[in-house]
Design a protein around this motif. Structure first.
Motif, PDB file in Angstrom:
ATOM      1  N   HIS A  40       0.807  -1.226   0.000  1.00 33.16           N
ATOM      2  CA  HIS A  40       0.000   0.000   0.000  1.00 33.16           C
ATOM      3  C   HIS A  40       0.840   1.277   0.000  1.00 33.16           C
ATOM      4  O   HIS A  40       0.603   2.180  -0.801  1.00 33.16           O
ATOM      5  CB  HIS A  40      -0.974   0.016   1.182  1.00 33.16           C
ATOM      6  N   ALA A  41       1.803   1.375   0.887  1.00 38.15           N
ATOM      7  CA  ALA A  41       2.576   2.623   1.012  1.00 38.15           C
ATOM      8  C   ALA A  41       3.314   2.955  -0.283  1.00 38.15           C
ATOM      9  O   ALA A  41       3.235   4.091  -0.783  1.00 38.15           O
ATOM     10  CB  ALA A  41       3.552   2.526   2.180  1.00 38.15           C
ATOM     11  N   SER A  42       4.015   1.975  -0.850  1.00 40.97           N
ATOM     12  CA  SER A  42       4.756   2.243  -2.086  1.00 40.97           C
ATOM     13  C   SER A  42       3.803   2.486  -3.252  1.00 40.97           C
ATOM     14  O   SER A  42       4.068   3.325  -4.112  1.00 40.97           O
ATOM     15  CB  SER A  42       5.707   1.091  -2.409  1.00 40.97           C
ATOM     16  N   LEU A  43       2.679   1.776  -3.262  1.00 44.42           N
ATOM     17  CA  LEU A  43       1.687   1.966  -4.325  1.00 44.42           C
ATOM     18  C   LEU A  43       1.082   3.367  -4.250  1.00 44.42           C
ATOM     19  O   LEU A  43       0.915   4.041  -5.270  1.00 44.42           O
ATOM     20  CB  LEU A  43       0.597   0.898  -4.218  1.00 44.42           C
ATOM     21  N   LYS A  44       0.798   3.820  -3.040  1.00 43.73           N
ATOM     22  CA  LYS A  44       0.215   5.159  -2.862  1.00 43.73           C
ATOM     23  C   LYS A  44       1.194   6.234  -3.345  1.00 43.73           C
ATOM     24  O   LYS A  44       0.802   7.165  -4.045  1.00 43.73           O
ATOM     25  CB  LYS A  44      -0.154   5.376  -1.401  1.00 43.73           C
ATOM     26  N   ARG A  54      -4.594  13.929  -4.272  1.00 41.39           N
ATOM     27  CA  ARG A  54      -4.967  12.935  -3.246  1.00 41.39           C
ATOM     28  C   ARG A  54      -6.293  12.268  -3.595  1.00 41.39           C
ATOM     29  O   ARG A  54      -6.462  11.074  -3.406  1.00 41.39           O
ATOM     30  CB  ARG A  54      -5.063  13.590  -1.868  1.00 41.39           C
ATOM     31  N   GLU A  55      -7.239  13.056  -4.102  1.00 43.39           N
ATOM     32  CA  GLU A  55      -8.556  12.505  -4.430  1.00 43.39           C
ATOM     33  C   GLU A  55      -8.456  11.454  -5.534  1.00 43.39           C
ATOM     34  O   GLU A  55      -8.988  10.355  -5.412  1.00 43.39           O
ATOM     35  CB  GLU A  55      -9.500  13.624  -4.858  1.00 43.39           C
ATOM     36  N   GLN A  56      -7.756  11.784  -6.623  1.00 44.19           N
ATOM     37  CA  GLN A  56      -7.586  10.819  -7.711  1.00 44.19           C
ATOM     38  C   GLN A  56      -6.786   9.608  -7.244  1.00 44.19           C
ATOM     39  O   GLN A  56      -7.068   8.485  -7.645  1.00 44.19           O
ATOM     40  CB  GLN A  56      -6.894  11.476  -8.909  1.00 44.19           C
ATOM     41  N   THR A  57      -5.802   9.846  -6.388  1.00 43.65           N
ATOM     42  CA  THR A  57      -4.997   8.742  -5.857  1.00 43.65           C
ATOM     43  C   THR A  57      -5.880   7.781  -5.082  1.00 43.65           C
ATOM     44  O   THR A  57      -5.799   6.561  -5.266  1.00 43.65           O
ATOM     45  CB  THR A  57      -3.862   9.284  -4.960  1.00 43.65           C
ATOM     46  N   GLU A  58      -6.744   8.314  -4.227  1.00 46.02           N
ATOM     47  CA  GLU A  58      -7.620   7.454  -3.430  1.00 46.02           C
ATOM     48  C   GLU A  58      -8.593   6.682  -4.314  1.00 46.02           C
ATOM     49  O   GLU A  58      -8.866   5.511  -4.067  1.00 46.02           O
ATOM     50  CB  GLU A  58      -8.374   8.265  -2.368  1.00 46.02           C
ATOM     51  N   VAL A  59      -9.102   7.328  -5.351  1.00 46.55           N
ATOM     52  CA  VAL A  59     -10.018   6.646  -6.265  1.00 46.55           C
ATOM     53  C   VAL A  59      -9.305   5.492  -6.953  1.00 46.55           C
ATOM     54  O   VAL A  59      -9.833   4.375  -7.048  1.00 46.55           O
ATOM     55  CB  VAL A  59     -10.592   7.648  -7.303  1.00 46.55           C
ATOM     56  N   ILE A  60      -8.097   5.740  -7.425  1.00 46.11           N
ATOM     57  CA  ILE A  60      -7.333   4.695  -8.106  1.00 46.11           C
ATOM     58  C   ILE A  60      -6.979   3.571  -7.139  1.00 46.11           C
ATOM     59  O   ILE A  60      -7.103   2.385  -7.470  1.00 46.11           O
ATOM     60  CB  ILE A  60      -6.072   5.286  -8.786  1.00 46.11           C
ATOM     61  N   TYR A 156      -3.122   4.627   8.579  1.00 47.83           N
ATOM     62  CA  TYR A 156      -2.369   3.789   7.640  1.00 47.83           C
ATOM     63  C   TYR A 156      -2.730   4.118   6.190  1.00 47.83           C
ATOM     64  O   TYR A 156      -1.849   4.366   5.373  1.00 47.83           O
ATOM     65  CB  TYR A 156      -2.637   2.310   7.931  1.00 47.83           C
ATOM     66  N   GLN A 157      -4.035   4.133   5.887  1.00 47.29           N
ATOM     67  CA  GLN A 157      -4.472   4.298   4.499  1.00 47.29           C
ATOM     68  C   GLN A 157      -4.329   5.737   3.994  1.00 47.29           C
ATOM     69  O   GLN A 157      -3.829   5.948   2.893  1.00 47.29           O
ATOM     70  CB  GLN A 157      -5.949   3.881   4.359  1.00 47.29           C
ATOM     71  N   LEU A 158      -4.791   6.701   4.772  1.00 51.07           N
ATOM     72  CA  LEU A 158      -4.809   8.077   4.274  1.00 51.07           C
ATOM     73  C   LEU A 158      -3.557   8.861   4.625  1.00 51.07           C
ATOM     74  O   LEU A 158      -3.059   9.644   3.818  1.00 51.07           O
ATOM     75  CB  LEU A 158      -6.042   8.814   4.798  1.00 51.07           C
ATOM     76  N   GLU A 159      -3.071   8.686   5.842  1.00 55.17           N
ATOM     77  CA  GLU A 159      -1.898   9.448   6.270  1.00 55.17           C
ATOM     78  C   GLU A 159      -0.598   8.787   5.838  1.00 55.17           C
ATOM     79  O   GLU A 159       0.455   9.411   5.852  1.00 55.17           O
ATOM     80  CB  GLU A 159      -1.910   9.633   7.793  1.00 55.17           C
ATOM     81  N   GLY A 160      -0.661   7.495   5.510  1.00 56.27           N
ATOM     82  CA  GLY A 160       0.521   6.780   5.044  1.00 56.27           C
ATOM     83  C   GLY A 160       1.528   6.451   6.131  1.00 56.27           C
ATOM     84  O   GLY A 160       2.702   6.213   5.840  1.00 56.27           O
ATOM     85  N   LEU A 161       1.080   6.430   7.399  1.00 51.90           N
ATOM     86  CA  LEU A 161       1.993   6.069   8.486  1.00 51.90           C
ATOM     87  C   LEU A 161       2.334   4.582   8.408  1.00 51.90           C
ATOM     88  O   LEU A 161       1.507   3.768   8.004  1.00 51.90           O
ATOM     89  CB  LEU A 161       1.368   6.368   9.854  1.00 51.90           C
ATOM     90  N   SER A 162       3.525   4.235   8.818  1.00 47.32           N
ATOM     91  CA  SER A 162       3.937   2.833   8.822  1.00 47.32           C
ATOM     92  C   SER A 162       3.346   2.129  10.032  1.00 47.32           C
ATOM     93  O   SER A 162       2.860   2.761  10.972  1.00 47.32           O
ATOM     94  CB  SER A 162       5.471   2.743   8.878  1.00 47.32           C
ATOM     95  N   HIS A 163       3.389   0.799  10.001  1.00 49.04           N
ATOM     96  CA  HIS A 163       2.897   0.019  11.139  1.00 49.04           C
ATOM     97  C   HIS A 163       3.647   0.407  12.412  1.00 49.04           C
ATOM     98  O   HIS A 163       3.048   0.520  13.484  1.00 49.04           O
ATOM     99  CB  HIS A 163       3.060  -1.475  10.870  1.00 49.04           C
ATOM    100  N   ARG A 164       4.942   0.606  12.274  1.00 48.06           N
ATOM    101  CA  ARG A 164       5.768   0.952  13.436  1.00 48.06           C
ATOM    102  C   ARG A 164       5.351   2.306  14.022  1.00 48.06           C
ATOM    103  O   ARG A 164       5.226   2.469  15.236  1.00 48.06           O
ATOM    104  CB  ARG A 164       7.243   0.969  13.046  1.00 48.06           C
ATOM    105  N   GLU A 165       5.109   3.295  13.156  1.00 49.91           N
ATOM    106  CA  GLU A 165       4.706   4.622  13.628  1.00 49.91           C
ATOM    107  C   GLU A 165       3.352   4.577  14.343  1.00 49.91           C
ATOM    108  O   GLU A 165       3.160   5.218  15.375  1.00 49.91           O
ATOM    109  CB  GLU A 165       4.632   5.598  12.447  1.00 49.91           C
ATOM    110  N   ILE A 166       2.448   3.794  13.799  1.00 53.18           N
ATOM    111  CA  ILE A 166       1.122   3.663  14.427  1.00 53.18           C
ATOM    112  C   ILE A 166       1.252   2.946  15.766  1.00 53.18           C
ATOM    113  O   ILE A 166       0.629   3.342  16.749  1.00 53.18           O
ATOM    114  CB  ILE A 166       0.139   2.925  13.493  1.00 53.18           C
ATOM    115  N   ALA A 167       2.074   1.904  15.807  1.00 59.43           N
ATOM    116  CA  ALA A 167       2.284   1.161  17.057  1.00 59.43           C
ATOM    117  C   ALA A 167       2.834   2.091  18.134  1.00 59.43           C
ATOM    118  O   ALA A 167       2.391   2.053  19.289  1.00 59.43           O
ATOM    119  CB  ALA A 167       3.234  -0.012  16.816  1.00 59.43           C
TER     120      ALA A 167
END
Length: 197
Positions: A40-44, A54-60, A156-167
C-alpha cells in the motif's frame, strides 16, 4: 465499554467464530488484505507521483483494491508489487484518456461528435457517482468501526503512516497494528459485499 471489549466484539462479529471459539476468516479475503497492505505505502506514493491529486490517488487505490478482490488465485501473481503498480498505472492512463477526450470534445469538434461526447460524459458521471458512493460507504464503515480500529486504518491508508509509527502512537506492538488493520479491512470488505447482494 472499554476499547478492548469493543474491539473484541468487532472481531467476533466481522470474522466469525466456530463453535470451539476458533476464528475462521475467509482465506482469500485475508490474502487480499495482506497483499494490499504489504504494498500500500509504495503503491500510494507511486500513484500520487502520477496524479498529483490525493482525491484521484484514493479513487485509483480503491479501484486497485476492488480489482484485486476479483482475482481468484493470488498465487498466480509472480511479482505482486510490480503487478499492482501496473494495474494502478493502467487505471491512471484510462483516467488521463477520459480527461483528454473531454478536453478534445470541448474544443471545436463538429456537431456529429456531440452524441459521442454526451455518451462519454454520462459514463464519466456514472463512474464519478459510483466512486462517490463507494467513498461515502467507506466513510460510514470507518465511523462504525470501534475505536481505535477506524483511526488506525485512517492513519495507515490516508496518512501513510507505517505500522511501526502507528504502534508507537498507540503504545502497542507492530503485530497488533497489522491485525487491527487486517480485521478492519476485512470488516469493510464483508460489509460492502453484503451491500452488493
Amino acid at each position: 465499554m472499554s476499547h478492548t471489549l469493543l474491539f473484541t466484539a468487532f472481531q467476533e462479529s466481522s470474522l466469525g467464530y466456530e463453535e470451539n471459539g476458533a476464528r475462521h476468516p475467509d482465506k482469500e479475503a485475508v490474502q487480499v488484505e495482506q497483499l494490499y497492505m504489504t504494498h500500500h505505502a509504495s503503491l500510494k506514493k507511486f500513484v500520487l507521483s502520477r496524479t498529483r491529486s490525493r482525491e484521484q490517488t484514493e479513487v485509483i487505490l480503491q479501484e486497485v483494491y476492488l480489482r484485486l478482490m476479483e482475482i481468484s488465485d493470488l498465487s498466480a501473481i509472480v511479482n505482486p508489487g510490480a503487478y499492482l503498480k501496473r494495474m494502478a498505472n493502467n487505471l491512471w492512463i484510462d483516467l488521463q484518456r477520459r480527461q483528454q477526450l473531454r478536453q478534445k470534445h470541448m474544443t471545436d469538434e463538429p456537431m456529429e461528435d456531440v452524441a459521442l461526447e454526451v455518451a462519454e460524459t454520462q459514463a464519466a458521471v456514472f463512474e464519478q457517482v459510483h466512486h462517490a458512493q463507494l467513498l461515502a460507504a467507506y466513510q460510514q464503515l470507518l465511523r462504525e468501526l470501534p475505536p481505535p480500529a477506524g483511526e488506525v486504518l485512517l492513519l495507515y491508508q490516508l496518512e501513510g503512516l507505517s505500522h511501526r509509527e502507528i504502534a508507537q502512537k498507540f503504545g502497542k506492538s507492530k503485530s497488533w497494528v497489522e491485525k487491527t488493520i487486517a480485521q478492519a479491512l476485512l470488516y469493510c470488505r464483508e460489509t460492502l459485499q453484503g451491500l452488493d447482494n
